[in-house]
Design a protein around this motif. Structure first.
Motif, short mmCIF file in Angstrom:
data_model
loop_
_atom_site.label_atom_id
_atom_site.label_comp_id
_atom_site.label_asym_id
_atom_site.label_seq_id
_atom_site.Cartn_x
_atom_site.Cartn_y
_atom_site.Cartn_z
N ARG A 479 -40.84 58.71 14.78
CA ARG A 479 -40.42 58.09 13.51
C ARG A 479 -38.99 57.60 13.53
O ARG A 479 -38.61 56.73 12.77
CB ARG A 479 -40.54 59.12 12.37
N PHE A 480 -38.14 58.20 14.39
CA PHE A 480 -36.71 57.89 14.34
C PHE A 480 -36.19 57.43 15.70
O PHE A 480 -36.38 58.14 16.70
CB PHE A 480 -35.93 59.13 13.89
N THR A 481 -35.54 56.24 15.71
CA THR A 481 -35.05 55.70 16.98
C THR A 481 -33.60 55.20 16.89
O THR A 481 -33.06 54.70 17.86
CB THR A 481 -35.92 54.50 17.42
N LYS A 482 -32.95 55.35 15.72
CA LYS A 482 -31.62 54.77 15.50
C LYS A 482 -30.54 55.42 16.38
O LYS A 482 -30.47 56.64 16.47
CB LYS A 482 -31.25 54.94 14.02
N VAL A 483 -29.70 54.57 17.03
CA VAL A 483 -28.55 55.06 17.81
C VAL A 483 -27.30 54.34 17.29
O VAL A 483 -27.29 53.12 17.18
CB VAL A 483 -28.69 54.72 19.32
N ILE A 484 -26.24 55.10 16.95
CA ILE A 484 -25.02 54.47 16.41
C ILE A 484 -23.77 54.95 17.14
O ILE A 484 -23.79 55.97 17.84
CB ILE A 484 -24.85 54.77 14.89
N GLU A 485 -22.64 54.21 16.97
CA GLU A 485 -21.34 54.65 17.47
C GLU A 485 -20.86 55.82 16.60
O GLU A 485 -21.17 55.85 15.39
CB GLU A 485 -20.30 53.52 17.33
N SER A 486 -20.06 56.75 17.19
CA SER A 486 -19.65 57.91 16.39
C SER A 486 -18.76 57.49 15.22
O SER A 486 -18.72 58.18 14.20
CB SER A 486 -18.95 58.95 17.27
N GLY A 487 -18.07 56.36 15.33
CA GLY A 487 -17.24 55.87 14.22
C GLY A 487 -18.05 55.33 13.05
O GLY A 487 -17.49 55.04 11.99
N LYS A 488 -19.35 55.17 13.25
CA LYS A 488 -20.18 54.56 12.20
C LYS A 488 -20.99 55.59 11.41
O LYS A 488 -21.92 55.24 10.68
CB LYS A 488 -21.15 53.55 12.84
N MET A 489 -20.64 56.88 11.58
CA MET A 489 -21.46 57.92 10.95
C MET A 489 -21.37 57.89 9.42
O MET A 489 -22.37 58.07 8.73
CB MET A 489 -21.07 59.30 11.49
N ALA A 490 -20.16 57.64 8.90
CA ALA A 490 -19.99 57.60 7.44
C ALA A 490 -20.85 56.49 6.84
O ALA A 490 -21.51 56.70 5.81
CB ALA A 490 -18.52 57.40 7.08
N GLU A 491 -20.83 55.34 7.49
CA GLU A 491 -21.65 54.21 7.03
C GLU A 491 -23.13 54.59 6.98
O GLU A 491 -23.83 54.28 6.02
CB GLU A 491 -21.51 53.07 8.03
#
Ligand SMILES: *Cc1c(COP(=O)(O)O)cnc(C)c1O
Length: 497
Positions: A479-491
């Motif tokens: 169900r979940f595949t999202k990968v983000i930069e650690s600086g984008k966690m708040a967003e």
């Protein structure tokens, strides 16, 4: 029982809170961790009484000493459900024997097959009661940074719980395939799982920053949410862990391994210092414990600290086969520092840690800590060898983390000689099948088959039955595949609201 912060909130400023308040909030308002004002004690004759009880009754009895704003009846209801045979087939915390001295406390018989279930099956129930007890109308947004096991256990505990949403962040390359798949296939309407580029500390720091971000707080407030945590910085995570050390002691008495009153050693494979701190609390309550052996993998920042009094996270971060212990900032150490050095010094150490990645405690403080704790570590080669030795010598199949613990226990016994207790209880923190690929490689000296095929290969090799919850993992939809930069966690968090 009142709860105060390791950095002074509730002592010098602000009001202390109740257990429900501490569990609801997670972190104290000053950024410190909640602690009970004092430790309750095990009364004379209480261990015999506990020994005659089942696990749920032991848990309710111990919890009621700390959570004085919950009734015994509430706690017994919750514990009976959380530690039922359905959730923990074969018992919540059974003890196995390895040879004469070593006893393995198996904490991985729950739904996600790691010891985190021991706390995270009960904590959501305590949390929901805490919302009621404090008259909370807002929705809780629980943020979790995980090195693999907490995330899955928290998702499983909080899925579809009313009044709660949960978001889990894990380091994209810092967890095992099984762990990743367990989280990516999580069910539930109120859950979110996001991979972060970086290591566990990056994910944990990201979450800590979001917690203390004023703009974020305001947005949350406007939308009718508040933040909470399910990491072991939350008191509700720690207190259920005290129970199984007391329970193991009772079982050793019942088995005839020890006589009541006899001291035992306890060895805990350690990452965030939560599990071993729970053992320390049991000792403070009067459980007869000799030494607490802090077992680390190659990320041996705690071993160095216990030897020198210098905590220094400025070092290479190793990705090991025991990923749940790949941690350089052990958050719960703050609770121990508070107890031995007081809140003022603790605040200063934590400030130094934040600014320079390092602090040093005085000779006197480290000497106090050494009265209770001793640190050992085990590298990758030692871990693999221990897995093989245990299997060949004792027909015992241990996971990578538990093997680090057992390796360190052996080192400790050799060094301590006559100063060791007659029995050492080693916390076994995960099923071997959760880290099937590494366990298989250790036994066969060759790479394991890809993905979940390693589970079947390990089972075929050893004949040990696969721990039930992992058996059909590869058949569940991702169900979940999202990968983000650690600086984008708040967003990412704003996106969930
Ligand atoms: C979380 C975890 C640990 C470390 O426990 P801490 O309480 O963080 O010290 C060890 N082993 C396993 C398998 C874990 O999941």
């Amino acid at each position: 029982m009142n709860y105060i912060s390791t950095r002074g909130y509730g002592i010098v400023n602000g009001e202390p809170t109740t257990a429900a308040g501490a569990i609801k909030q997670g972190l104290a308002p000053d950024g410190g961790l909640y602690m009970p004002e004092k430790f309750p004690i095990l009364e004379d004759g209480e261990i015999e009484k506990l020994a005659s009880m089942n696990y749920s009754e032991r848990a309710a009895t111990v919890l009621s000493k700390f959570l004085t704003d919950y009734t015994y009846c509430e706690l017994l209801l919750d514990c009976s459900d959380a530690y039922s045979e359905a959730r923990f087939p074969g018992g919540a915390a059974p003890v196995a024997a390895i040879g004469e001295k070593m006893r393995v406390l198996e904490l991985w018989h729950g739904p996600t097959v790691a010891f985190k279930d021991m706390a995270l099956q009960i904590m959501p129930k305590l949390f929901v009661r805490a919302l009621k007890k404090t008259g909370e109308k807002r929705t809780a947004l629980i943020l979790v940074a995980t090195s693999g096991d907490t995330g899955k256990a928290a998702l499983e505990g909080y899925k579809d719980v009313d009044g709660v949403k949960i978001a889990v962040f894990y380091p994209v390359d810092g967890v095992s395939r099984v762990q990743k798949l367990q989280m990516a296939t999580q069910e539930g309407k109120n859950v979110e799982v996001i991979a972060v580029k970086g290591n566990f500390d990056d994910a944990q720091n990201g979450v800590k920053k979001i917690f203390s971000n004023a703009v974020m707080q305001k947005t949350l407030d406007e939308k009718g949410y508040f933040f909470s945590s399910a990491n072991s910085i939350n008191w509700g995570r720690l207190v259920p862990q005290v129970v199984y050390y007391i329970s193991a002691y009772c079982d050793l008495i019942s088995n005839g391994d020890i006589t009541n009153g006899e001291k035992i050693d306890i060895c805990v494979p350690t990452g965030n210092f939560g599990n071993i701190f729970a053992a320390y609390i049991a000792k403070q309550m009067g459980l007869p414990v000799n030494k607490l052996v802090c077992a680390s993998n190659k990320n041996n920042v705690l071993t160095d600290f216990l030897n020198t009094g210098i905590y220094d996270r400025n070092r290479i971060f190793h990705t090991t086969m025991s990923p749940s212990m790949d941690i350089l900032i052990s958050s719960n150490l703050e609770r121990l520092l508070y107890l031995v050095a007081g809140y003022e010094a603790t605040g200063e150490y934590m400030e130094q840690l934040k600014n320079t990645g390092k602090y040093q405690v005085s000779e006197e403080i480290i000497a106090k800590i050494k009265n209770d704790f001793v640190g050992y570590f085990c590298d990758e080669e030692g871990t693999a060898k221990t897995i093989k030795d245990l299997y060949c010598g004792y027909n015992y199949l241990a996971d990578t983390h538990s093997s680090v613990g057992i390796n360190c226990a052996v080192q400790y016994l050799a060094a301590a000689g006559k100063n060791a207790a007659n029995r050492i209880v080693i916390a076994s923190t995960a099923s071997p099948y959760k880290f099937a690929s590494s366990v298989y490689s250790a036994l066969e000296n060759s790479p394991a088959p890809e993905g979940t095929a390693a589970i079947e290969a390990l089972s075929a090799l050893t004949g040990v039955p696969v721990t039930a919850p992992l058996a059909d993992l590869d058949k569940k939809p991702v169900r979940f595949t999202k990968v983000i930069e650690s600086g984008k966690m708040a967003e990412a968090v704003t996106g969930i609201l």
